[in-house]
Design a protein around this motif. Sequence first.
Motif, PDB file in Angstrom:
ATOM      1  N   THR A  20       0.799  -1.224   0.000  1.00 50.64           N
ATOM      2  CA  THR A  20       0.000   0.000   0.000  1.00 50.64           C
ATOM      3  C   THR A  20       0.832   1.273   0.000  1.00 50.64           C
ATOM      4  OG1 THR A  20      -0.139  -0.065   2.413  1.00 50.64           O
ATOM      5  CG2 THR A  20      -1.935  -1.105   1.167  1.00 50.64           C
ATOM      6  N   ALA A  21       2.046   1.235   0.529  1.00 49.63           N
ATOM      7  CA  ALA A  21       2.855   2.450   0.633  1.00 49.63           C
ATOM      8  C   ALA A  21       4.256   2.298   0.031  1.00 49.63           C
ATOM      9  CB  ALA A  21       2.965   2.877   2.097  1.00 49.63           C
ATOM     10  N   ILE A  22       5.015   1.328   0.492  1.00 52.78           N
ATOM     11  CA  ILE A  22       6.429   1.228   0.108  1.00 52.78           C
ATOM     12  C   ILE A  22       6.601   0.910  -1.373  1.00 52.78           C
ATOM     13  CG2 ILE A  22       8.580  -0.025   0.505  1.00 52.78           C
ATOM     14  CD1 ILE A  22       7.638  -0.427   3.418  1.00 52.78           C
ATOM     15  N   ARG A  23       5.998  -0.187  -1.813  1.00 55.20           N
ATOM     16  CA  ARG A  23       6.153  -0.620  -3.208  1.00 55.20           C
ATOM     17  C   ARG A  23       5.688   0.455  -4.198  1.00 55.20           C
ATOM     18  NH1 ARG A  23       3.285  -3.354  -7.128  1.00 55.20           N
ATOM     19  NH2 ARG A  23       4.487  -4.870  -8.339  1.00 55.20           N
ATOM     20  N   GLN A  28       6.923   4.591  -8.295  1.00 55.77           N
ATOM     21  CA  GLN A  28       6.676   5.968  -8.739  1.00 55.77           C
ATOM     22  C   GLN A  28       7.984   6.760  -8.774  1.00 55.77           C
ATOM     23  OE1 GLN A  28       3.662   7.994  -6.544  1.00 55.77           O
ATOM     24  NE2 GLN A  28       3.577   9.694  -7.979  1.00 55.77           N
ATOM     25  N   ARG A  29       8.804   6.629  -7.743  1.00 57.31           N
ATOM     26  CA  ARG A  29      10.081   7.343  -7.701  1.00 57.31           C
ATOM     27  C   ARG A  29      10.950   6.991  -8.909  1.00 57.31           C
ATOM     28  NH1 ARG A  29      14.133   4.913  -3.750  1.00 57.31           N
ATOM     29  NH2 ARG A  29      14.244   3.501  -5.518  1.00 57.31           N
ATOM     30  N   ASP A  30      10.971   5.699  -9.260  1.00 57.36           N
ATOM     31  CA  ASP A  30      11.803   5.224 -10.370  1.00 57.36           C
ATOM     32  C   ASP A  30      11.077   5.296 -11.718  1.00 57.36           C
ATOM     33  OD1 ASP A  30      13.802   4.782  -8.538  1.00 57.36           O
ATOM     34  OD2 ASP A  30      13.535   2.606  -8.474  1.00 57.36           O
ATOM     35  N   GLU A  31       9.917   5.954 -11.726  1.00 53.15           N
ATOM     36  CA  GLU A  31       9.126   6.183 -12.939  1.00 53.15           C
ATOM     37  C   GLU A  31       8.783   4.886 -13.671  1.00 53.15           C
ATOM     38  OE1 GLU A  31      11.609   8.959 -15.013  1.00 53.15           O
ATOM     39  OE2 GLU A  31      10.920  10.636 -13.770  1.00 53.15           O
ATOM     40  N   ALA A  66      13.186  -0.220  -8.493  1.00 52.05           N
ATOM     41  CA  ALA A  66      12.213  -0.810  -9.410  1.00 52.05           C
ATOM     42  C   ALA A  66      12.961  -1.714 -10.387  1.00 52.05           C
ATOM     43  CB  ALA A  66      11.482   0.295 -10.174  1.00 52.05           C
ATOM     44  N   MET A  67      12.334  -2.860 -10.717  1.00 55.72           N
ATOM     45  CA  MET A  67      12.943  -3.776 -11.673  1.00 55.72           C
ATOM     46  C   MET A  67      11.873  -4.396 -12.562  1.00 55.72           C
ATOM     47  SD  MET A  67      15.905  -5.860  -9.636  1.00 55.72           S
ATOM     48  CE  MET A  67      17.068  -6.166 -10.939  1.00 55.72           C
TER      49      MET A  67
END
Length: 101
Positions: A20-23, A28-31, A66-67
């Motif tokens: 809900t928050a971390i993932r 989003q940060r890594d677009e 993100a991967m």
Amino acid sequence: MTGRWAGSNRRAELPADWYTAIRPAVLQRDEYRCRNRIDGRVCGRTANQVDHIGDKHDHRIEMLQAMCADCHAKKSSRQGNDARWAVRRQRPAERHPGLIG
């Protein structure tokens, strides 16, 4: 890849707010782009998974990336094989049953 999550307790080790928050924050940060490096260059394909950069129990956002599914599967497979071989190297060599002495 055979087992994937079969027999794994990894989901139980994730914090309650992982989905809900971390993932979502990491993606989003890594677009939504894969940050895995291949031959020194960032993969850049569409990412739908989040990977721990170091310790698998360190869930700080700065220690996650993100991967894409392919890069994550390759990295996880490599880590699993490394761990399996580390255990094998610790075992004493078995004596051949035909040797006396």
